[in-house]
Design an enzyme around this catalytic site. Structure first.
Site, PDB file in Angstrom:
ATOM      1  N   LYS A 158       0.876  -1.212   0.123  1.00  0.00           N
ATOM      2  CA  LYS A 158      -0.041  -0.116  -0.091  1.00  0.00           C
ATOM      3  C   LYS A 158       0.842   1.250   0.199  1.00  0.00           C
ATOM      4  CE  LYS A 158      -4.154   1.478   2.409  1.00  0.00           C
ATOM      5  NZ  LYS A 158      -5.118   1.476   1.265  1.00  0.00           N
TER       6      LYS A 158
HETATM    7  N1  PPE Z   1      -7.921  -1.820  -2.876  1.00  0.00           N
HETATM    8  C1  PPE Z   1      -7.301  -0.658  -2.807  1.00  0.00           C
HETATM    9  C2  PPE Z   1      -6.692  -0.045  -3.983  1.00  0.00           C
HETATM   10  C3  PPE Z   1      -7.311   0.096  -1.611  1.00  0.00           C
HETATM   11  O1  PPE Z   1      -6.921   1.412  -1.133  1.00  0.00           O
HETATM   12  C4  PPE Z   1      -8.169  -0.411  -0.363  1.00  0.00           C
HETATM   13  C5  PPE Z   1      -8.176   0.303   0.915  1.00  0.00           C
HETATM   14  C6  PPE Z   1      -8.521  -1.577  -0.430  1.00  0.00           C
HETATM   15  C7  PPE Z   1      -8.705  -2.227  -1.793  1.00  0.00           C
HETATM   16  C8  PPE Z   1      -9.285  -2.449   0.550  1.00  0.00           C
HETATM   17  O2  PPE Z   1      -8.574  -2.772   1.388  1.00  0.00           O
HETATM   18  P1  PPE Z   1      -8.811  -2.969   3.060  1.00  0.00           P
HETATM   19  O3  PPE Z   1      -9.243  -1.598   3.427  1.00  0.00           O
HETATM   20  O4  PPE Z   1      -7.767  -3.830   3.803  1.00  0.00           O
HETATM   21  O5  PPE Z   1     -10.135  -3.702   3.241  1.00  0.00           O
HETATM   22  N2  PPE Z   1      -8.387   1.603   0.889  1.00  0.00           N
HETATM   23  C9  PPE Z   1      -8.075   2.405   1.853  1.00  0.00           C
HETATM   24  C10 PPE Z   1      -7.718   3.870   1.678  1.00  0.00           C
HETATM   25  C11 PPE Z   1      -8.985   4.612   1.353  1.00  0.00           C
HETATM   26  C12 PPE Z   1      -8.619   6.385   1.287  1.00  0.00           C
HETATM   27  O6  PPE Z   1      -9.508   6.981   0.418  1.00  0.00           O
HETATM   28  O7  PPE Z   1      -7.688   6.860   1.776  1.00  0.00           O
HETATM   29  C13 PPE Z   1      -9.200   2.072   2.832  1.00  0.00           C
HETATM   30  O8  PPE Z   1     -10.349   1.875   2.820  1.00  0.00           O
HETATM   31  O9  PPE Z   1      -8.841   2.685   4.254  1.00  0.00           O
END
Ligand code: PPE
Length: 304
Positions: A158
Site C-alpha cells: 500500500k
Molecule cells: N484496494 C485498494 C486500492 C485500497 O486502497 C483499499 C483500501 C482496498 C482495496 C481495501 O482494503 P482493506 O481496507 O484492507 O479492506 N483503501 C483505503 C484507503 C482509502 C482512502 O481514501 O484513503 C481504506 O479503505 O482505508
C-alpha cells in the site's frame, strides 16, 4: 478540513497543528511511503474496538518490506501507539491512518541517509461513499485508467505514490457523474475500485477478483470469512466487465468504504437496482461484528 487534537509522530504525541514535515521530505517528491487505513467502532459497552488491528499492522510492515524500508518501531509499538492516539483524541469511533515514509536527507532516486519517519493520525470519518450509498448502492463506471501492472507498481504494497492512479480514476468517475471508478487490469479484466475490492454475485455464485493486480484487502478477507460461515463459497477468479453488467449483485469492500452496494455500472442497472440479499446479509453481519455484537468474531476486535 479533517482535524483532531493529537498525532503520534516518531514515538511521541504532538499537537495536530505541529505534526509537520520539511519540504525536502523525500516521499513528497517521489511518493515512497506506505500507509494503512484502519477503522475503530464504538461498542455497546461504551468502549471502542479497533477492527483487525494486528492484520493492518502486519500489512503495513509487509508493504515496508516490499519497498525496502525498515520501520524503526516494532509491531507492538505501532499497535500501542494506535490506541494511544485514539485515547488522546477521545475517539471510540473513527479512522486511523498510520504512515511510514522517507524523510528529508539526500535527494534523487538512490536515497541513502534519509530517516524512515512514522506517524499515526486518527479522526472521525463517516460513510466513505455516503450514507445513501451504503444503504441504496452507488453508481460506478469503468475507468479509462488501468490498474497497475504487477511488475510496474507493487500491488501488494500500500504505497502512497500508487494512489495517483486511484485519484485520476476517482476524479474521472466523479467528473462524469458517477460515484466511483472500477479499474480494469492490464489484461482487461475487472480489478478493483480506486480504494476498494469488488465482489459480484450471479446465479448464486459469488466471485471476487483473484489477488493479482489488487490489494489484499482485509475487508475482502472479512467478507470471505463471513460468507464461508454462512455456507457460501467465494471464488477468487477474474471476471470481465460484461459479467459485471449482467450480475445479480455487486458490492465494494474496504476499510473506508465498508460494504458498499453497487447499483449501476456504466449505465447498466445491476440486478433489481437495489442491494440484493447476499450484499445486505454480509452488510448486516459485518456491522454487527465490528461493533462487537457477534461473539464468533470477537478475535477480530482490539478493544480499548
Ligand atoms: N484496494 C485498494 C486500492 C485500497 O486502497 C483499499 C483500501 C482496498 C482495496 C481495501 O482494503 P482493506 O481496507 O484492507 O479492506 N483503501 C483505503 C484507503 C482509502 C482512502 O481514501 O484513503 C481504506 O479503505 O482505508
Amino acid at each position: 478540513m479533517t482535524e483532531s487534537k493529537k498525532i503520534w509522530m516518531d514515538g511521541k504525541l504532538v499537537e495536530w497543528g505541529e505534526a509537520n514535515v520539511h519540504i525536502m521530505t523525500h516521499a513528497l517528491h517521489y511518493g515512497l511511503g506506505v500507509f494503512e487505513g484502519v477503522r475503530c467502532y464504538a461498542t455497546e459497552g461504551g468502549g471502542g474496538a479497533v477492527f483487525r488491528l494486528a492484520e493492518h499492522t502486519d500489512r503495513l510492515f509487509a508493504s515496508a518490506h516490499i519497498v525496502m524500508m525498515d520501520i524503526p518501531f516494532t509491531k507492538e509499538q505501532v499497535n500501542d501507539a494506535t490506541i494511544e492516539v485514539l485515547q488522546a483524541n477521545g475517539l471510540t469511533e473513527g479512522y486511523i491512518r498510520p504512515i511510514v515514509f522517507l524523510g528529508a536527507g539526500s535527494m534523487g532516486l538512490l536515497p541513502k541517509d534519509n530517516p524512515v519517519k512514522v506517524a499515526i493520525a486518527a479522526w472521525e470519518w463517516g460513510a466513505y461513499l455516503g450514507e445513501d450509498g451504503l444503504k441504496n448502492g452507488i453508481r460506478v463506471r469503468v475507468s479509462s485508467y488501468l490498474r497497475h501492472h504487477v511488475n510496474s507498481s507493487m500491488t501488494k504494497a500500500k504505497v502512497t505514490g500508487s494512489y495517483v492512479n486511484s485519484i485520476l480514476a476517482k476524479r474521472e468517475a466523479v467528473a462524469s457523474g458517477y460515484d466511483e471508478a472500477i479499474m480494469l487490469d492490464t489484461e482487461g479484466y475487472v480489478s478493483e475500485g480506486s480504494g476498494e475490492n469488488i465482489f459480484m454475485v450471479k446465479d448464486g455464485v459469488i466471485k471476487t477478483t483473484a489477488l493479482t493486480s489488487v490489494l489484499k484487502g482485509i475487508t475482502r478477507d472479512t467478507v470471505m470469512t463471513i460468507l464461508a460461515d454462512k455456507g457460501c463459497e467465494v471464488r477468487e477468479e477474474r471476471f470481465t466487465r460484461d459479467e459485471l453488467y449482467t450480475a445479480d449483485e455487486a458490492f465494494f469492500t474496504g476499510t473506508a468504504a465498508e460494504i458498499t452496494p453497487i447499483r449501476e455500472v456504466d449505465g447498466r442497472v445491476i440486478g433489481t437496482g437495489k442491494p440484493g440479499p447476499v450484499t445486505t446479509g454480509v452488510q448486516e453481519t459485518f456491522f454487527k461484528a465490528v461493533k462487537g455484537q457477534e461473539r464468533r468474531y470477537e478475535s477480530w476486535l482490539h478493544r480499548f
